[in-house]
Design a protein around this motif. Structure first.
Motif, PDB file in Angstrom:
ATOM      1  N   GLY A  55       0.772  -1.237   0.000  1.00  0.00           N
ATOM      2  CA  GLY A  55       0.000   0.000   0.000  1.00  0.00           C
ATOM      3  C   GLY A  55       0.798   1.279   0.000  1.00  0.00           C
ATOM      4  O   GLY A  55       0.213   2.366   0.032  1.00  0.00           O
ATOM      5  N   GLU A  56       2.125   1.219  -0.048  1.00  0.00           N
ATOM      6  CA  GLU A  56       2.953   2.423  -0.069  1.00  0.00           C
ATOM      7  C   GLU A  56       3.965   2.341  -1.213  1.00  0.00           C
ATOM      8  O   GLU A  56       4.536   1.275  -1.457  1.00  0.00           O
ATOM      9  N   ILE A  57       4.191   3.484  -1.871  1.00  0.00           N
ATOM     10  CA  ILE A  57       5.135   3.503  -2.984  1.00  0.00           C
ATOM     11  C   ILE A  57       6.425   4.184  -2.540  1.00  0.00           C
ATOM     12  O   ILE A  57       6.410   5.252  -1.925  1.00  0.00           O
ATOM     13  N   HIS A  58       7.543   3.522  -2.806  1.00  0.00           N
ATOM     14  CA  HIS A  58       8.866   3.987  -2.382  1.00  0.00           C
ATOM     15  C   HIS A  58       9.913   3.416  -3.339  1.00  0.00           C
ATOM     16  O   HIS A  58       9.607   2.610  -4.218  1.00  0.00           O
ATOM     17  N   TYR A  59      11.167   3.806  -3.122  1.00  0.00           N
ATOM     18  CA  TYR A  59      12.267   2.975  -3.585  1.00  0.00           C
ATOM     19  C   TYR A  59      12.250   1.714  -2.722  1.00  0.00           C
ATOM     20  O   TYR A  59      12.250   1.798  -1.492  1.00  0.00           O
ATOM     21  N   GLN A  60      12.223   0.555  -3.363  1.00  0.00           N
ATOM     22  CA  GLN A  60      12.137  -0.714  -2.640  1.00  0.00           C
ATOM     23  C   GLN A  60      13.240  -1.647  -3.134  1.00  0.00           C
ATOM     24  O   GLN A  60      13.588  -1.635  -4.318  1.00  0.00           O
ATOM     25  N   ILE A  61      13.762  -2.467  -2.222  1.00  0.00           N
ATOM     26  CA  ILE A  61      14.690  -3.522  -2.607  1.00  0.00           C
ATOM     27  C   ILE A  61      14.004  -4.864  -2.392  1.00  0.00           C
ATOM     28  O   ILE A  61      13.544  -5.164  -1.288  1.00  0.00           O
ATOM     29  N   TYR A  62      13.922  -5.640  -3.473  1.00  0.00           N
ATOM     30  CA  TYR A  62      13.346  -6.984  -3.427  1.00  0.00           C
ATOM     31  C   TYR A  62      14.472  -8.012  -3.426  1.00  0.00           C
ATOM     32  O   TYR A  62      15.416  -7.898  -4.206  1.00  0.00           O
ATOM     33  N   ASN A  63      14.356  -9.010  -2.563  1.00  0.00           N
ATOM     34  CA  ASN A  63      15.268 -10.140  -2.613  1.00  0.00           C
ATOM     35  C   ASN A  63      14.650 -11.201  -3.512  1.00  0.00           C
ATOM     36  O   ASN A  63      13.565 -11.718  -3.220  1.00  0.00           O
ATOM     37  N   ASP A  64      15.322 -11.501  -4.596  1.00  0.00           N
ATOM     38  CA  ASP A  64      14.770 -12.401  -5.597  1.00  0.00           C
ATOM     39  C   ASP A  64      14.646 -13.828  -5.077  1.00  0.00           C
ATOM     40  O   ASP A  64      13.811 -14.599  -5.546  1.00  0.00           O
ATOM     41  N   ARG A  65      15.461 -14.212  -4.105  1.00  0.00           N
ATOM     42  CA  ARG A  65      15.411 -15.576  -3.564  1.00  0.00           C
ATOM     43  C   ARG A  65      14.337 -15.735  -2.494  1.00  0.00           C
ATOM     44  O   ARG A  65      13.604 -16.719  -2.485  1.00  0.00           O
ATOM     45  N   THR A  66      14.244 -14.746  -1.603  1.00  0.00           N
ATOM     46  CA  THR A  66      13.344 -14.872  -0.456  1.00  0.00           C
ATOM     47  C   THR A  66      12.020 -14.144  -0.631  1.00  0.00           C
ATOM     48  O   THR A  66      11.060 -14.409   0.089  1.00  0.00           O
ATOM     49  N   GLY A  67      11.967 -13.173  -1.550  1.00  0.00           N
ATOM     50  CA  GLY A  67      10.770 -12.369  -1.709  1.00  0.00           C
ATOM     51  C   GLY A  67      10.657 -11.235  -0.704  1.00  0.00           C
ATOM     52  O   GLY A  67       9.713 -10.443  -0.747  1.00  0.00           O
ATOM     53  N   LYS A  68      11.615 -11.120   0.213  1.00  0.00           N
ATOM     54  CA  LYS A  68      11.591 -10.059   1.212  1.00  0.00           C
ATOM     55  C   LYS A  68      11.755  -8.693   0.554  1.00  0.00           C
ATOM     56  O   LYS A  68      12.515  -8.532  -0.389  1.00  0.00           O
ATOM     57  N   VAL A  69      11.031  -7.685   1.067  1.00  0.00           N
ATOM     58  CA  VAL A  69      11.053  -6.338   0.511  1.00  0.00           C
ATOM     59  C   VAL A  69      11.474  -5.346   1.591  1.00  0.00           C
ATOM     60  O   VAL A  69      10.959  -5.384   2.716  1.00  0.00           O
ATOM     61  N   GLN A  70      12.383  -4.452   1.251  1.00  0.00           N
ATOM     62  CA  GLN A  70      12.875  -3.443   2.186  1.00  0.00           C
ATOM     63  C   GLN A  70      12.764  -2.063   1.552  1.00  0.00           C
ATOM     64  O   GLN A  70      13.188  -1.846   0.418  1.00  0.00           O
ATOM     65  N   VAL A  71      12.189  -1.099   2.295  1.00  0.00           N
ATOM     66  CA  VAL A  71      12.080   0.280   1.813  1.00  0.00           C
ATOM     67  C   VAL A  71      13.446   0.960   1.934  1.00  0.00           C
ATOM     68  O   VAL A  71      14.167   0.779   2.912  1.00  0.00           O
ATOM     69  N   VAL A  72      13.792   1.792   0.925  1.00  0.00           N
ATOM     70  CA  VAL A  72      15.063   2.520   0.920  1.00  0.00           C
ATOM     71  C   VAL A  72      14.787   4.014   1.067  1.00  0.00           C
ATOM     72  O   VAL A  72      14.032   4.591   0.279  1.00  0.00           O
ATOM     73  N   GLY A  73      15.365   4.636   2.078  1.00  0.00           N
ATOM     74  CA  GLY A  73      15.307   6.089   2.239  1.00  0.00           C
ATOM     75  C   GLY A  73      13.926   6.693   2.198  1.00  0.00           C
ATOM     76  O   GLY A  73      13.712   7.665   1.460  1.00  0.00           O
ATOM     77  N   PRO A  74      12.963   6.213   2.960  1.00  0.00           N
ATOM     78  CA  PRO A  74      11.578   6.698   2.837  1.00  0.00           C
ATOM     79  C   PRO A  74      11.411   8.185   3.127  1.00  0.00           C
ATOM     80  O   PRO A  74      10.479   8.800   2.607  1.00  0.00           O
ATOM     81  N   GLU A  75      12.285   8.768   3.924  1.00  0.00           N
ATOM     82  CA  GLU A  75      12.130  10.183   4.276  1.00  0.00           C
ATOM     83  C   GLU A  75      12.744  11.129   3.254  1.00  0.00           C
ATOM     84  O   GLU A  75      12.313  12.282   3.140  1.00  0.00           O
ATOM     85  N   VAL A  76      13.728  10.663   2.501  1.00  0.00           N
ATOM     86  CA  VAL A  76      14.428  11.577   1.581  1.00  0.00           C
ATOM     87  C   VAL A  76      14.306  11.167   0.119  1.00  0.00           C
ATOM     88  O   VAL A  76      14.525  11.989  -0.767  1.00  0.00           O
ATOM     89  N   LEU A  77      13.946   9.934  -0.145  1.00  0.00           N
ATOM     90  CA  LEU A  77      13.769   9.465  -1.519  1.00  0.00           C
ATOM     91  C   LEU A  77      12.272   9.343  -1.773  1.00  0.00           C
ATOM     92  O   LEU A  77      11.687   8.264  -1.666  1.00  0.00           O
TER      93      LEU A  77
END
Length: 429
Positions: free
Chosen positions: A311-333
């Motif tokens: 439900g939120e749009i950001h720069y995101q990093i996806y792990n292709d093996r695990t499917g885990k998603v991490q937001v990158v720099g939500p306050e400045v990017l």
């Protein structure tokens, strides 16, 4: 302004490349135009500043010699190009050769499903040239193969990155079995369809696909050359980007192990009969809360992308093996842009689309170690340049990560610019 956003432009030297006799540009952000020793800079040159392309306009292909006063070396010409991607000009691995897209001048070969387009390999040292049977979209770092897509399909679905047909635009099926992602050996020219559009419509099918035109875009190969990512898009209304639906996928190089990382199937009020697509500005869609755009591999297993998740749009990093998603720099990017990582993985280079009030784009470095954004400059673009003819900055690293190359029109003509960032990085090390 947040104390996590620092104006570092006074520490960065900016200079234009070349003499401005012609308009110069490279195109996309997803590959560097620097040679492996950082002495030569690939580019396209054309006498026209802007204009809707017909497929007859000629662009020079070559490089600037940065050790010899930016002297221009012409390697060839092409009419298979656009303002956003150029002719997909790039260095062919570490061979010292270059490869770019061209328009067919003779009859198509039996294996060529795109009869209008080819690619050409040129050796700058000898002038030797050879033609390959398909155009290219992206190569792995080794340059051993190329992945490609149907540039005629782009004309119908995403004209900004398509090539007009030589004569008549082909009639396109919605999701055919013989169109999709093709793999071509850059040494032999051998080609193979690794994934069809029909296969994508059958993978976790949803109702919005039934009457839609389908296409694939934003392909990227991981550093090892073993897997690639792409965006599958579909729509019933190709002329309106707000009607695009998106999925982010990865797949093995032979077409096996297809993985769906993100799906933004969403309601489409834009399909209503009374909807006015002209109510939106040129860059409004780039700020859509549903768009998946500009994915790139950070490593063999990690993908950086601008897009929505939970439900939120950001720069995101996806792990292709695990499917885990991490937001990158939500306050400045906080805006969509064209991002790439430096070789050490600490620094991310990116830009923004033009500000609605100032018509300026920001160019910046993001420090993943300190969660700080360092703005390298603000670059003006005319507001009336248009969607298909616009000049995004598309920042690209030098091989040693000491310089950045951009395309820009902030001084009038369309030109390449170099930014010296070494001193800034040394201070922040």
């Amino acid at each position: 302004m947040s104390n996590k956003i620092v104006n570092a432009s006074q520490m960065v030297q900016v200079r234009q490349v070349g003499d401005s006799r012609l308009h110069s540009f490279f195109g996309y952000y997803n590959k560097t135009n620097y040679s492996h020793d950082d002495t030569r800079l690939l580019a396209n040159r054309t006498p026209i500043f802007t204009g809707d392309l017909t497929g007859t306009e000629v662009a020079e292909v070559g490089y600037f010699d940065l050790t010899d006063g930016d002297r221009w070396h012409k390697l060839g010409e092409t009419t298979a190009w656009n303002w956003q991607m150029g002719c997909q000009l790039q260095w062919l691995g570490k061979t010292g050769k270059v490869i770019f897209n061209t328009r067919a001048s003779g009859p198509s070969g039996p294996e060529n499903i795109y009869p209008d387009f080819r690619s050409c390999v040129v050796d700058p040292a000898t002038g030797e040239r050879r033609e390959l049977p398909l155009p290219i979209y992206v190569l792995p770092p080794s340059g051993e193969f190329a992945l490609t897509l149907n540039y005629s399909r782009f004309i119908a679905t995403h004209r900004t990155i398509g090539y007009p047909a030589t004569n008549t635009e082909p009639n396109l099926e919605l999701a055919p079995e013989d169109d999709g992602i093709w793999r071509m050996d850059t040494r032999t020219g051998e080609t193979k369809l690794v994934l069809s559009l029909r296969q994508l419509t059958e993978h976790q099918h949803v109702a919005s696909m039934d009457k839609a035109t389908h296409w694939i875009t934003h392909m990227e190969v991981n550093p090892a050359g073993t897997r690639f990512l792409f965006i599958h898009r579909w729509t019933e209304r190709p002329e309106d980007e707000f009607c695009y639906l998106h999925r982010l996928y990865t797949i093995n190089g032979d077409g096996s192990d297809l993985r769906l990382l993100e799906d933004t199937d969403h309601p489409l009020p834009q399909l209503a009969a009374d909807f006015d697509p002209n109510a939106h500005g040129t860059f409004d869609y780039e700020k859509s809360p549903y768009q998946i755009s500009h994915p790139l591999w950070k490593s063999d297993d990690e993908i950086i992308v601008w897009g929505p998740h939970d439900g939120e749009i950001h720069y995101q990093i996806y792990n292709d093996r695990t499917g885990k998603v991490q937001v990158v720099g939500p306050e400045v990017l906080t805006e969509n842009g064209h991002m790439t990582y430096g070789t050490d993985g600490r620094w991310m280079l990116s830009d923004t689309y033009p500000d609605a009030e100032t018509d300026k784009r920001a160019l910046f470095l993001y420090d993943t170690k300190t969660d700080t954004r360092y703005d390298l400059g603000q670059f003006y673009t005319p507001s009336d340049l248009g969607k298909h003819n616009r000049c995004d900055l598309h920042p690209r690293w030098s091989r040693d990560n000491r310089r950045v190359c951009i395309d820009s029109v902030h001084e009038g003509p369309r030109q390449l610019y170099l930014l010296e960032i070494g001193a800034l990085l040394d201070e922040l090390a």
